[in-house]
Write a protein that holds these residues in place. Sequence first.
Motif, PDB file in Angstrom:
ATOM      1  N   UNK A 103      39.588  46.237  29.320  1.00  0.00           N
ATOM      2  CA  UNK A 103      39.178  45.623  28.056  1.00  0.00           C
ATOM      3  C   UNK A 103      40.327  45.656  27.049  1.00  0.00           C
ATOM      4  N   UNK A 104      41.019  46.802  26.981  1.00  0.00           N
ATOM      5  CA  UNK A 104      41.942  47.027  25.858  1.00  0.00           C
ATOM      6  C   UNK A 104      43.406  46.797  26.197  1.00  0.00           C
ATOM      7  N   UNK A 105      43.777  46.890  27.475  1.00  0.00           N
ATOM      8  CA  UNK A 105      45.194  46.745  27.788  1.00  0.00           C
ATOM      9  C   UNK A 105      45.497  45.319  28.261  1.00  0.00           C
ATOM     10  N   UNK A 106      46.654  45.131  28.879  1.00  0.00           N
ATOM     11  CA  UNK A 106      47.092  43.771  29.222  1.00  0.00           C
ATOM     12  C   UNK A 106      45.985  42.982  29.897  1.00  0.00           C
ATOM     13  N   UNK A 107      45.750  41.760  29.440  1.00  0.00           N
ATOM     14  CA  UNK A 107      44.667  40.981  30.032  1.00  0.00           C
ATOM     15  C   UNK A 107      44.925  40.701  31.500  1.00  0.00           C
ATOM     16  N   UNK A 108      43.887  40.786  32.317  1.00  0.00           N
ATOM     17  CA  UNK A 108      44.036  40.398  33.718  1.00  0.00           C
ATOM     18  C   UNK A 108      43.369  39.063  33.983  1.00  0.00           C
ATOM     19  N   UNK A 109      42.509  38.613  33.059  1.00  0.00           N
ATOM     20  CA  UNK A 109      41.820  37.343  33.314  1.00  0.00           C
ATOM     21  C   UNK A 109      42.764  36.191  33.000  1.00  0.00           C
ATOM     22  N   UNK A 110      42.890  35.293  33.959  1.00  0.00           N
ATOM     23  CA  UNK A 110      43.734  34.129  33.758  1.00  0.00           C
ATOM     24  C   UNK A 110      42.840  32.922  33.576  1.00  0.00           C
ATOM     25  N   UNK A 111      43.259  32.019  32.692  1.00  0.00           N
ATOM     26  CA  UNK A 111      42.549  30.769  32.535  1.00  0.00           C
ATOM     27  C   UNK A 111      43.096  29.861  33.622  1.00  0.00           C
ATOM     28  N   UNK A 112      42.303  29.540  34.639  1.00  0.00           N
ATOM     29  CA  UNK A 112      42.864  28.822  35.788  1.00  0.00           C
ATOM     30  C   UNK A 112      42.190  27.479  36.008  1.00  0.00           C
ATOM     31  N   UNK A 142      38.231  24.461  41.770  1.00  0.00           N
ATOM     32  CA  UNK A 142      38.557  24.522  40.345  1.00  0.00           C
ATOM     33  C   UNK A 142      39.560  25.622  40.038  1.00  0.00           C
ATOM     34  N   UNK A 143      40.086  26.271  41.072  1.00  0.00           N
ATOM     35  CA  UNK A 143      41.109  27.291  40.850  1.00  0.00           C
ATOM     36  C   UNK A 143      40.602  28.714  40.899  1.00  0.00           C
ATOM     37  N   UNK A 144      39.288  28.906  40.878  1.00  0.00           N
ATOM     38  CA  UNK A 144      38.750  30.265  40.800  1.00  0.00           C
ATOM     39  C   UNK A 144      38.921  31.018  42.119  1.00  0.00           C
ATOM     40  N   UNK A 145      38.529  30.372  43.236  1.00  0.00           N
ATOM     41  CA  UNK A 145      38.637  31.031  44.534  1.00  0.00           C
ATOM     42  C   UNK A 145      40.107  31.331  44.847  1.00  0.00           C
ATOM     43  N   UNK A 146      40.981  30.415  44.454  1.00  0.00           N
ATOM     44  CA  UNK A 146      42.405  30.612  44.713  1.00  0.00           C
ATOM     45  C   UNK A 146      42.914  31.846  43.952  1.00  0.00           C
ATOM     46  N   UNK A 147      42.473  31.975  42.705  1.00  0.00           N
ATOM     47  CA  UNK A 147      42.846  33.144  41.922  1.00  0.00           C
ATOM     48  C   UNK A 147      42.289  34.415  42.584  1.00  0.00           C
ATOM     49  N   UNK A 148      41.093  34.306  43.163  1.00  0.00           N
ATOM     50  CA  UNK A 148      40.503  35.433  43.890  1.00  0.00           C
ATOM     51  C   UNK A 148      41.385  35.855  45.055  1.00  0.00           C
ATOM     52  N   UNK A 149      41.901  34.876  45.790  1.00  0.00           N
ATOM     53  CA  UNK A 149      42.780  35.198  46.914  1.00  0.00           C
ATOM     54  C   UNK A 149      44.070  35.838  46.406  1.00  0.00           C
ATOM     55  N   UNK A 150      44.640  35.254  45.353  1.00  0.00           N
ATOM     56  CA  UNK A 150      45.915  35.733  44.813  1.00  0.00           C
ATOM     57  C   UNK A 150      45.786  37.171  44.310  1.00  0.00           C
ATOM     58  N   UNK A 151      44.666  37.469  43.682  1.00  0.00           N
ATOM     59  CA  UNK A 151      44.448  38.792  43.073  1.00  0.00           C
ATOM     60  C   UNK A 151      43.411  39.580  43.865  1.00  0.00           C
ATOM     61  N   UNK A 152      43.369  39.361  45.185  1.00  0.00           N
ATOM     62  CA  UNK A 152      42.281  39.926  45.989  1.00  0.00           C
ATOM     63  C   UNK A 152      42.173  41.439  45.834  1.00  0.00           C
ATOM     64  N   UNK A 153      43.323  42.103  45.752  1.00  0.00           N
ATOM     65  CA  UNK A 153      43.281  43.559  45.703  1.00  0.00           C
ATOM     66  C   UNK A 153      42.634  44.048  44.408  1.00  0.00           C
TER      67      UNK A 153
END
Length: 763
Positions: free
Chosen positions: A422-431, A701-712
């Motif tokens: 919540x407070x540190x570097x954002x991890x959510x990307x607008x994709x 729409x880019x969401x699943x791809x982001x899931x693969x990229x950030x799978x860990x």
Amino acid sequence: MPGTPFDARTALAHLARGAREERLVHVRHLPRREAELVPWPTWVDPGVYAAWSGAGITHLWSHQAEVAALARAGRHTVCATGTASGKSLGFLLPVLTALAEGSHAPTGRGATALYLAPTKALAADQLARLEAMAVPGVRAAVYDGDTPPDERRWIRDHAHYVLSNPDLVHHGLLPGHRHWAPFLRALRFVVVDECHVYRGVFGSHVSAVLRRLLRVAARYGSRPTVLFASATVADPATLAGALIGQEVTAVTRDGSPREATTFALWEPPMLSEDTRRSAVSETSSLLADLVLQDVQTVAFARSRVGVEAVAAATRRDLADVNPALAPRIAAYRGGYLPEERRELERALRDRDLLGLAATTALELGIDIEGLDAVLIAGWPGTRASLWQQAGRAGRAGAESLAVLVASDDPLDTYLVHHPEAVFEAPVEASVFDPENPHVLTPHLAAAAAELPLTEADTEWFGPSVPALAEALVAGGVLRRRPAGWYWARPDRPSDHVELRGIGQTVRIVESRTGRVLGTVEEARADAAVHTGAVYLHQGQQYVVTELNLANAAAQVVAGDPGWSTQARSVSEFHILSTAREVWWGPGHLCFGSVEVTTQVTSFLRRLPTGEVIGEHPLDLPRRTLSTVAVWWTLPEDELALAGIGEAEIPGALHAAEHASIGLLPLIATCDRWDIGGVSTALHPDTGLPTVLVYDGHPGGAGFAEQGFRQAEVWLTATLEAVRACACAAGCPSCVQSPKCGNGNDPLSKPGAVGVLDHLLTGR
Ligand SMILES: [Zn+2]
Ligand SMILES: [Zn+2]
């Protein structure tokens, strides 16, 4: 009481007293931040400087100066700083200076600029602020769907600064670009405000529109500098760069001042083994408590129904303890008349009102400066919204209190236990995916109608141009000539493309008035607005009396029947191709193209207690969605090693699927309705137990791809959310899903922990 300094820590300690202590999961004290002031750049037009210095602004915050300098140098720039950090001024300095300089040209219009906002209201707001500054020599005007025809012509021919939206560019400016020739010839800047909202399919559309705009402008000899303003998101340079397909420099260091805030993360208690108290009920109790302490508070809820519930429950709580306070609570749901809004503002200022429950409509509705505390019932979807809402508390020079109350959802569970997210570097990307052929193809058709398409247009739209153009030729939309691809039809291509979705939509029509409340994509209509469905629109409940697919309309009547509905469906998928893959030991993760077939077969009616009071069959077609997905497999003997016996496999995979869908918004700004999932103990294409999460829109729409990229990151968070949940056998805070087509059956919470843990161990 005015004058008494508010002590946020004491107020919070009071909320968390006694048995409630364990609900207070985390407290973060955000210290006061001093402004980083820098002098105005010397190149700013004297008229522009005079306007702002006249308003008392004689210094800039550092990020404003940084943006202004980059923009002045012609660099595409994105400013991604906090709420209320004056992002507009950063881009206005170079833009207005260029316009003022250009006004000395023989034409009186040596430079023009186009400002694009996602909503008409925001563009109107920007114009009002600009007009208040009265910069000499700069003619600014809003040009949108409501602009009268005679004014349109004047604006095209004379305005320096045009404020509009992407829809107007798509439907008006680009198809009629010849009328805009003088404006486009002089176009120096394009400003794209609130660019983080361009995500998912909408993001793909807006990206195509911006690229079409830059391409047409280039034909008139201009290469405008594009300036973006964004909420804080992960990697704003990549987001903005993808929108125009060019390199963009990011400014992210925020030089604006901030008052101190005490920020608390709060988790409602379990009421029984598998039921947690709702965020709305818990927020009502906290609101009553703060009001009893004489702390003026606003409580945000996501829906109108939630707002009414918070206000009513708070009044009830107060009536028992201090009846005089109950009338000092109000609900605000937006849509009020101006005089009603002014009255509400007055009541807050005079402290006649101590507690206000509100939807986020408040963000644009009324001025509530000077409140002490903010309660947020449920994660508002993005960090940008969170800070926007938290920022509504705080008087100048005083600290404020903000409390995020977790709702019954795996993402909320994770976030309150992982404050760093919540407070540190954002991890959510607008994709989004700028190359989604389902979106790009119709825009290429539109581009060809604007100016014939050639091989050189890969510069704007990427390498797929020739193949997609040939497909349009095969479909009779374009014609191939030696000089390029030409529009071959009598009508206008932009009339066929709506920017906010893909394919056919179903209208939601209020039977009594005939008013169209909104639209829903046809593929989603079966589950959301089938006959008998209880449908929530902007917080108001409606019952669908008829879904007529032939007319693409769902008839609804307003009202709360006392139950909710949940569609049941059967889904299966085929893997068409694997684009990327990675092995985590025995675990195999893939990203690629899939075809998901779904049929809505019936719906359940449920009482608010969750009790099912009936199942009703539906006769709806099978639907096939071509999209992209991330999926993973683990062999059965590996699952056995993880302690999952054969009988438990379906429930373990299903529970892991639900939780991972719930956590995907942690890394990609989507909500769980943008994505879907299917799990199976044995899939014919993989030959293995398989869990699949797919984008719910054709082409992806880019969401699943982001899931693969950030799978860990994603799957680790999923595991931790399920593990952290205090329920016994699975609940909505971990593995149950409100949109499950199988009625949340079977589900194994320990199985989900076992399978995710084993999968992650192999990485
Ligand atoms: Zn749970
Ligand atoms: Zn399910």
